[in-house]
Motif scaffolding. Structure first.
Motif, PDB file in Angstrom:
ATOM      1  N   LEU A 179      16.858  -8.959   1.959  1.00  0.00           N
ATOM      2  CA  LEU A 179      15.760  -8.177   1.388  1.00  0.00           C
ATOM      3  C   LEU A 179      15.232  -7.108   2.340  1.00  0.00           C
ATOM      4  O   LEU A 179      14.274  -6.401   2.018  1.00  0.00           O
ATOM      5  CB  LEU A 179      14.620  -9.110   0.976  1.00  0.00           C
ATOM      6  CG  LEU A 179      14.955 -10.089  -0.151  1.00  0.00           C
ATOM      7  CD1 LEU A 179      13.856 -11.132  -0.306  1.00  0.00           C
ATOM      8  CD2 LEU A 179      15.195  -9.346  -1.462  1.00  0.00           C
ATOM      9  N   GLY A 180      15.830  -7.003   3.537  1.00  0.00           N
ATOM     10  CA  GLY A 180      15.414  -5.985   4.496  1.00  0.00           C
ATOM     11  C   GLY A 180      14.101  -6.286   5.198  1.00  0.00           C
ATOM     12  O   GLY A 180      13.415  -5.371   5.658  1.00  0.00           O
ATOM     13  N   ARG A 181      13.743  -7.547   5.309  1.00  0.00           N
ATOM     14  CA  ARG A 181      12.505  -7.931   5.999  1.00  0.00           C
ATOM     15  C   ARG A 181      12.681  -7.810   7.504  1.00  0.00           C
ATOM     16  O   ARG A 181      13.775  -7.992   8.041  1.00  0.00           O
ATOM     17  CB  ARG A 181      12.112  -9.363   5.632  1.00  0.00           C
ATOM     18  CG  ARG A 181      11.763  -9.543   4.188  1.00  0.00           C
ATOM     19  CD  ARG A 181      10.462  -8.827   3.885  1.00  0.00           C
ATOM     20  NE  ARG A 181      10.122  -8.886   2.478  1.00  0.00           N
ATOM     21  CZ  ARG A 181       8.960  -8.519   1.992  1.00  0.00           C
ATOM     22  NH1 ARG A 181       8.010  -8.078   2.784  1.00  0.00           N
ATOM     23  NH2 ARG A 181       8.735  -8.565   0.702  1.00  0.00           N
ATOM     24  N   THR A 182      11.583  -7.546   8.201  1.00  0.00           N
ATOM     25  CA  THR A 182      11.634  -7.426   9.651  1.00  0.00           C
ATOM     26  C   THR A 182      11.772  -8.815  10.280  1.00  0.00           C
ATOM     27  O   THR A 182      11.424  -9.828   9.649  1.00  0.00           O
ATOM     28  CB  THR A 182      10.339  -6.776  10.194  1.00  0.00           C
ATOM     29  OG1 THR A 182       9.246  -7.677   9.972  1.00  0.00           O
ATOM     30  CG2 THR A 182      10.080  -5.420   9.547  1.00  0.00           C
ATOM     31  N   PRO A 183      12.246  -8.877  11.520  1.00  0.00           N
ATOM     32  CA  PRO A 183      12.318 -10.185  12.190  1.00  0.00           C
ATOM     33  C   PRO A 183      10.963 -10.890  12.246  1.00  0.00           C
ATOM     34  O   PRO A 183      10.892 -12.108  12.098  1.00  0.00           O
ATOM     35  CB  PRO A 183      12.830  -9.839  13.591  1.00  0.00           C
ATOM     36  CG  PRO A 183      13.615  -8.577  13.397  1.00  0.00           C
ATOM     37  CD  PRO A 183      12.865  -7.825  12.320  1.00  0.00           C
ATOM     38  N   GLU A 184       9.884 -10.131  12.416  1.00  0.00           N
ATOM     39  CA  GLU A 184       8.550 -10.731  12.462  1.00  0.00           C
ATOM     40  C   GLU A 184       8.174 -11.342  11.107  1.00  0.00           C
ATOM     41  O   GLU A 184       7.592 -12.431  11.059  1.00  0.00           O
ATOM     42  CB  GLU A 184       7.495  -9.687  12.874  1.00  0.00           C
ATOM     43  CG  GLU A 184       7.658  -9.150  14.288  1.00  0.00           C
ATOM     44  CD  GLU A 184       8.752  -8.088  14.421  1.00  0.00           C
ATOM     45  OE1 GLU A 184       9.223  -7.883  15.555  1.00  0.00           O
ATOM     46  OE2 GLU A 184       9.143  -7.481  13.417  1.00  0.00           O
ATOM     47  N   GLU A 185       8.484 -10.645  10.038  1.00  0.00           N
ATOM     48  CA  GLU A 185       8.192 -11.172   8.698  1.00  0.00           C
ATOM     49  C   GLU A 185       9.008 -12.435   8.428  1.00  0.00           C
ATOM     50  O   GLU A 185       8.503 -13.391   7.837  1.00  0.00           O
ATOM     51  CB  GLU A 185       8.509 -10.123   7.628  1.00  0.00           C
ATOM     52  CG  GLU A 185       7.567  -8.944   7.627  1.00  0.00           C
ATOM     53  CD  GLU A 185       8.025  -7.832   6.694  1.00  0.00           C
ATOM     54  OE1 GLU A 185       7.151  -7.269   6.012  1.00  0.00           O
ATOM     55  OE2 GLU A 185       9.233  -7.526   6.636  1.00  0.00           O
ATOM     56  N   ILE A 186      10.250 -12.427   8.862  1.00  0.00           N
ATOM     57  CA  ILE A 186      11.112 -13.594   8.679  1.00  0.00           C
ATOM     58  C   ILE A 186      10.579 -14.775   9.476  1.00  0.00           C
ATOM     59  O   ILE A 186      10.453 -15.889   8.952  1.00  0.00           O
ATOM     60  CB  ILE A 186      12.573 -13.260   9.056  1.00  0.00           C
ATOM     61  CG1 ILE A 186      13.153 -12.254   8.043  1.00  0.00           C
ATOM     62  CG2 ILE A 186      13.424 -14.527   9.129  1.00  0.00           C
ATOM     63  CD1 ILE A 186      14.498 -11.662   8.443  1.00  0.00           C
TER      64      ILE A 186
END
Length: 192
Positions: A76-83
Motif C-alpha cells: 500500500l506504499g506505507r512508510t516504515p514508521e507507519e508500518i
C-alpha cells in the motif's frame, strides 16, 4: 420516566479511554469478558438487524495479525514508521475485540444507520470494559481499513469491514486528563 441512575451518569461524565500502549496483563478471561461483550451487543440497532459481529483476539491471534502488516504496508506504499506503528498495535497487545460491521440489505434501514450501530457497539464495549474496572481503548488504523488485511487476518467476507479494535487490559500508567470540548461551543439550542 425511568429512575435516574446517578452512578451511571457520573461514570459517563468522567469516563476516559486508556491508551492501548499503557495496557498489559492481566486481561479479562472469558468469564470476565462475557458481560462486557453482552453489553456491547446492547447497542442501538434499528429493526434488530444486528449489522455487526465480534471477533475476540488473544495475544497469539494479535501476533499473527502483526505479521501480516509489513507486506500489506509495503503493498500500500506505507512508510516504515507507519508500518512499525501498526505492527506494534497488534504485537504489543494481549486482548482486543474486533467489531466487524456487517451491513444487512434493508429497504427500511439505510447502511449509514447500520454503520452508526457498529460504532455504537464499539463505544458500548469500550464503556463496559471501563465500567468493569479494566483499561480500554478503541483503535483502528490504516491496516484495519485494508480489505485484504481484514480478509486474510480475520476472515471477513465481501461487504464486511472493521469498525474498530477495542483493546482491553490492566492499565500500567494513567496519562494526564486531556482537554474536553466546551459545551457552549458545541451545543446549539433551538426552541422554536
Amino acid at each position: 420516566m425511568p429512575d435516574p441512575n446517578q452512578a451511571a451518569l457520573d461514570f459517563l461524565l468522567t469516563r476516559r479511554s486508556r491508551p492501548a500502549k499503557t495496557l498489559s496483563r492481566p486481561v479479562p478471561d472469558r468469564e470476565a469478558l462475557a458481560p462486557i461483550l453482552e453489553a456491547g451487543l446492547r447497542a442501538p440497532d434499528h429493526k434488530k438487524l444486528e449489522p455487526w459481529r465480534l471477533v475476540v483476539l488473544n495475544g497469539a491471534a494479535l501476533m499473527r495479525l502483526s505479521q501480516l502488516v509489513p507486506d500489506r504496508g509495503q503493498a500500500l506504499g506505507r512508510t516504515p514508521e507507519e508500518i512499525d506503528k501498526q505492527v506494534a498495535q497488534y504485537a504489543n497487545a494481549d486482548l482486543a475485540v474486533a467489531v466487524v460491521a456487517s451491513p444487512v440489505p434493508s429497504p427500511d434501514v439505510p447502511e449509514a444507520e447500520q454503520v452508526l450501530s457498529a460504532g455504537a457497539v464499539c463505544l458500548q464495549l469500550l464503556n463496559a470494559a471501563l465500567a468493569a474496572g479494566w483499561g480500554a481503548n478503541w483503535l483502528s488504523g490504516w491496516a484495519s481499513h485494508d480489505p485484504v488485511f481484514a480478509r486474510d487476518g480475520l476472515g471477513l467476507s465481501e461487504g464486511e469491514w472493521i469498525a474498530g479494535f477495542i483493546h482491553i487490559g490492566t492499565e500500567k500508567s494513567a496519562p494526564p486528563e486531556r482537554p474536553r470540548p466546551d459545551p457552549a461551543a458545541k451545543i446549539t439550542w433551538i426552541d422554536a
